[in-house]
Design an enzyme around this catalytic site. Structure first.
Site, PDB file in Angstrom:
ATOM      1  CB  THR A  13    -107.200  32.651 -41.191  1.00  0.00           C
ATOM      2  OG1 THR A  13    -108.353  33.420 -40.844  1.00  0.00           O
ATOM      3  CG2 THR A  13    -107.143  31.396 -40.348  1.00  0.00           C
ATOM      4  CG  HIS A  41     -73.213  50.164 -35.064  1.00  0.00           C
ATOM      5  ND1 HIS A  41     -74.524  49.825 -35.281  1.00  0.00           N
ATOM      6  CD2 HIS A  41     -72.591  50.025 -36.257  1.00  0.00           C
ATOM      7  CE1 HIS A  41     -74.698  49.507 -36.551  1.00  0.00           C
ATOM      8  NE2 HIS A  41     -73.534  49.608 -37.161  1.00  0.00           N
ATOM      9  NE  ARG A  51    -109.151  33.593 -30.268  1.00  0.00           N
ATOM     10  CZ  ARG A  51    -108.714  33.505 -31.515  1.00  0.00           C
ATOM     11  NH1 ARG A  51    -108.323  32.333 -32.030  1.00  0.00           N
ATOM     12  NH2 ARG A  51    -108.639  34.592 -32.283  1.00  0.00           N
ATOM     13  CD  GLU A  52    -104.402  33.288 -33.125  1.00  0.00           C
ATOM     14  OE1 GLU A  52    -105.415  33.767 -33.643  1.00  0.00           O
ATOM     15  OE2 GLU A  52    -103.818  32.274 -33.565  1.00  0.00           O
TER      16      GLU A  52
END
Ligand code: HCA
Ligand code: CU
Length: 492
Positions: free
Chosen positions: A186, A310, A32-33
């Protein structure tokens, strides 16, 4: 020990002091969205497949679409509702009876009735008074309940609505039979603390009998944070879409919220997290919206480690630079090699490529890598192989022989002496003949200009009295080794 217990990432850090209830529900609204994303159009088959994947993943609710949008969307909502999924299937509808009628025809479990409650929407978009809005809410929710549907009510633009009127609207929906209210941010304007206050305010005025959903838009990149804050405050359903699709910049992503709830809050909600890459790629293909390389959980770079410090850390213990293990989501980690790389990463990379080196050779290779990688952006495995070949003075890539080469194994009849046969073979134009242990007593290396010519040579071998059987392998590629001290064939 299961995967989750194995995580224990917070042993190294701190535990969040706020808990989220283990009853929290996940609603996916990709269909939907997500279909409201610019340029996105899902075919019916794709919608069904996406719903099935989401169901298998373990979402609790699937918002399948808004049936009044078009015949095609309605057909898809109906098809999904009739799949017999474990998840509750919803239709999204305006607060109008004809919309609900269409949802009823789709056989969905629940409708999400929405209407804006903010003054700006009332004045410029709906051109309706607050009283009219309250009537529409009451009538539409009641109508849906009378048709046997469960109802969620969404005050659209809730976060910009007048709080007093918002509560009135939600009360009206509750009185008409809605059991859930969705806080629709919204335009994505909340911050996490704003969302917390918002949920508390709603609960204070609506009581505990109404369940609260959070629907967070990502206009300022806060959708996931706001959603989590809403859940921390007591909302018990979060809306998400695969890859964070949705209007404009989308809403909370399924991948980020499902992993965050698992890893950061220690909840086992039964999600099949290792399906996330598959679901994300499927939706990427079906939607045409490309997943960013740095997208969380599913982006190409999500588990890549680059700088020497890292990579050395990760190789010693992945927790040094990973908040959760890639295998939790069905992925692997990548150790990158370029000018930032250190010895540990290069050694690991060489190992992956099947190249074993001593410490001195490793140092030389690292130094060369830094020199070469300083001159270009893209540094590939091929470059590393080339540097290793140069330092080690060998060829790892192999060269196709310019002639046809055969490795011929011969079985000798037990009544013959092997050396008698070898002497006869030595008279043939073979490169080398070996007496060997094992199943075959003799192995010869031969080369010819062509396959028929090699075959002629084989015939001659088979004609020798005492050769019981031969087995020939054609050599496809030849590699030099560090100890290659002779070349028995000419390579071009
Ligand atoms: C929209 C409506 C909505 C509804 C959210 C919900 C919103 O803008 O199309 O029903 O929970 O963001 O307000 O998606
Ligand atoms: Cu929305």
């Amino acid at each position: 020990m299961n995967k989750l217990e194995n995580q224990n990432f917070f042993d190294l850090q701190f535990k969040p002091d706020v808990k989220i209830s283990g009853d929290v529900l996940l609603l996916d609204t990709t269909l939907r969205e997500g279909e409201q994303t610019p340029n996105v159009f899902f075919k019916l088959e794709d919608k069904i497949k996406i719903a099935q994947l989401l169901d298998e993943f373990g979402v609790h609710m699937i918002e399948a679409g808004c049936p009044t949008v078009s015949k095609g969307v309605k057909e898809a909502v109906k098809a999904i509702a009739e799949q017999g999924l474990k998840a509750e299937v919803l239709a999204h509808v305006r607060a109008k009876e004809p919309d609900i009628e269409e949802a009823v025809e789709c056989n969905v479990d629940r409708v999400a009735v929405f209407i804006a409650t903010s003054d700006i929407h009332l004045e410029f978009k709906l051109k309706k008074s607050r009283e009219q809005i309250l009537d529409m809410i009451y009538n539409s929710v009641k109508y849906a309940r009378n048709h046997g549907l469960k109802v969620r009510f969404t005050p659209e633009d809730a976060t910009r609505s007048d709080p007093q009127f918002l509560i009135e609207a939600c009360h009206t929906a509750y009185e008409a039979g809605a059991d859930r209210i969705s806080i629709a941010d919204t335009v994505g304007m909340l911050t996490p603390s704003g969302m917390k206050g918002f949920v508390k305010f709603m609960q204070h005025h609506l009581g505990n009998s109404v369940d609260i959903d959070v629907h967070c838009h990502n206009d300022l990149g806060l959708a996931a944070a706001n959603a989590l804050a809403g859940l921390e405050a007591g909302a018990n359903c979060v809306h998400a879409t695969v890859n964070g699709l949705g209007e404009r910049t989308g809403i909370t992503g399924l991948e980020e919220i499902s992993v965050a709830l698992t890893v950061m809050y220690g909840l086992d909600l039964g999600f099949k997290l290792d399906m996330l890459p598959k679901i994300a790629r499927y939706v990427e293909r079906a939607s045409g919206v490309v997943i960013g390389q740095q997208a969380v959980v599913i982006g190409d770079y999500a588990f890549s480690h680059k700088a020497g410090i890292h990579t050395a850390g990760v190789l010693a213990n992945p927790k040094t630079y990973e908040v959760f293990s890639p295998d939790l989501v069905g992925r692997g980690r990548q150790i990158l090699v370029d000018r930032y790389a250190g010895k540990k990463a290069v050694e690991q990379k060489l190992k992956e490529l099947g190249i074993i080196v001593n410490d001195d050779q490793l140092s030389q290779i690292v130094q060369k890598i830094k020199e070469v990688a300083d001159t270009k952006r893209n540094f590939y495995d091929e470059d590393i192989i080339e540097i290793a070949e140069e330092v080690l003075q060998v060829s790892f890539r192999g060269i196709s022989p310019s002639k046809v080469m055969g490795l011929i194994s011969c079985k000798v009849d037990s009544s013959y002496h092997t050396s008698y046969i070898v002497r006869q073979m030595s008279a043939l134009p073979l490169d080398r003949v070996y007496e060997t242990s094992g199943e075959y007593e003799i192995v010869a290396i031969a080369q010819a200009e062509s396959v028929p010519e090699l075959n002629d040579l084989l015939e001659k071998i088979r004609e020798i009295d005492g050769i019981a059987h031969t087995n020939t392998k054609i050599i496809l590629k030849q590699f030099e080794t560090m100890n290659s001290n002779y070349s028995h064939t000419q390579l071009v």
